[in-house]
Design an enzyme around this catalytic site. Structure first.
Site, mmCIF file in Angstrom:
data_model
loop_
_atom_site.group_PDB
_atom_site.id
_atom_site.type_symbol
_atom_site.label_atom_id
_atom_site.label_comp_id
_atom_site.label_asym_id
_atom_site.label_seq_id
_atom_site.Cartn_x
_atom_site.Cartn_y
_atom_site.Cartn_z
ATOM 1 N N GLU A 129 14.898 31.649 0.039
ATOM 2 C CA GLU A 129 16.279 32.670 -0.378
ATOM 3 C C GLU A 129 15.423 33.483 0.147
ATOM 4 O O GLU A 129 14.458 34.074 -0.638
ATOM 5 C CB GLU A 129 16.607 33.133 -1.027
ATOM 6 N N HIS B 216 22.298 28.672 6.164
ATOM 7 C CA HIS B 216 22.666 27.707 4.829
ATOM 8 C C HIS B 216 24.103 27.691 6.402
ATOM 9 O O HIS B 216 25.273 26.466 5.821
ATOM 10 C CB HIS B 216 22.659 28.548 3.455
ATOM 11 N N ASP C 171 25.295 32.539 4.848
ATOM 12 C CA ASP C 171 24.287 32.889 4.953
ATOM 13 C C ASP C 171 23.384 32.216 5.826
ATOM 14 O O ASP C 171 23.464 30.985 5.759
ATOM 15 C CB ASP C 171 23.913 33.047 3.537
HETATM 16 ZN ZN LIG Z 1 23.090 29.978 0.914
#
Ligand SMILES: [Zn+2]
Length: 275
Positions: free
Chosen positions: A102, A173, A183
């Protein structure tokens, strides 16, 4: 950095790696994919704190801050809850065999007058906002750029992961949960990551070459924006977006030690398309 017992370990003093574990995890996995996300959050710390909350029901192996700092929350051989419902090629359920990274980024921004605001109502400086079209959408929207430090950290992590595990590919993703997720979005330089990590040439990437020496790569589309530094003739860049004759590009070669930035703006007149 290196990996020891499924944890990142710094090897240089400038590598800032923090182990900050969460209970939001599952059993053992053998990772074969890397999935890139943005947090859509306020800060790396706030996202780490959320991923530690059992109520979140979500987590990731790594969170990377805008300063390049890396938080590892889960060992690479344990399942993180980052992908959700996911399908790609003939595969599904990516949490069972992927590493989730992330990147701290607020995600899609909304334009309100001449301000750019996140879903959590925070305002972001205009010079770091880029108008771009998501590959699964037909209209343009506003995105907040990643930092060079963040992209560099991410690339270094991916390199050591690929050395350690049998990683087949790196995906967004938005590749494995298209339409449901956006994202890491259009500003993440996925094609150059693929090229650097796997040596693949992707036919969809548009590659340009700098046509002269001392070409400034700037923070925004215009000479009024600060320069990160200068590129030499022949440096290759990947085209991401354009605005008013300026190209937002990802530098593929890194020939100049003074420049640590990977993405920025170059006047379109100083670039030539590579066939
Ligand atoms: Zn994500």
């Amino acid at each position: 950095m290196k990996i020891n017992r499924h944890k990142l370990v710094p090897e240089n003093s400038f590598e800032n790696i923090i182990q900050d574990t969460t209970v939001n995890k599952g059993g053992y996995i053998e990772p074969s994919f890397i999935i890139i996300h943005f947090t859509a959050g306020q800060s790396a710390e706030s996202s780490v704190s959320w991923f530690k909350n059992p109520a979140a029901g979500a987590s990731a192996h790594l969170v990377i801050g805008r300063d390049g700092k890396i938080f590892q929350m889960i060992d690479f051989n344990r399942k993180a809850w980052h992908a959700g419902v996911s399908n790609w090629a003939n595969l599904s359920g990516f949490n069972n065999f992927s590493i989730g990274i992330e990147l701290d980024n607020p995600g899609r921004l909304e334009r309100v007058g001449d301000r750019y605001v996140s879903w959590f109502k925070k305002e972001y400086p205009k010079e770091n906002v880029v108008e771009a079209r998501h590959k699964h959408e037909s209209v343009m929207s506003y995105w907040y750029e990643y930092t060079g430090a963040q992209i560099d950290s991410c690339l270094e992590v991916c390199k050591v992961l690929i050395e350690k595990y049998k990683i087949e590919d790196i995906l967004g993703h938005d590749d494995i949960s298209p339409y449901r997720k956006s994202d890491p979005g259009p500003l993440f330089p996925m094609e150059s990551f693929r090229a650097k990590l796997f040596g693949r040439k992707n036919d969809t990437a548009e590659i340009y070459e700098v046509v002269t020496n001392n070409v400034n790569i700037r923070r925004g589309p215009g000479t009024e924006f600060d320069s990160y530094g200068q590129l030499h003739k022949g440096v290759k860049v990947e085209f991401l977006k354009s605005s008013l004759g300026w190209f937002y590009v990802n530098v593929i070669d890194k020939p100049d030690k003074n420049i640590d930035v990977l993405t920025g703006w170059i006047s379109g007149t100083l670039l030539r398309k590579k066939e």
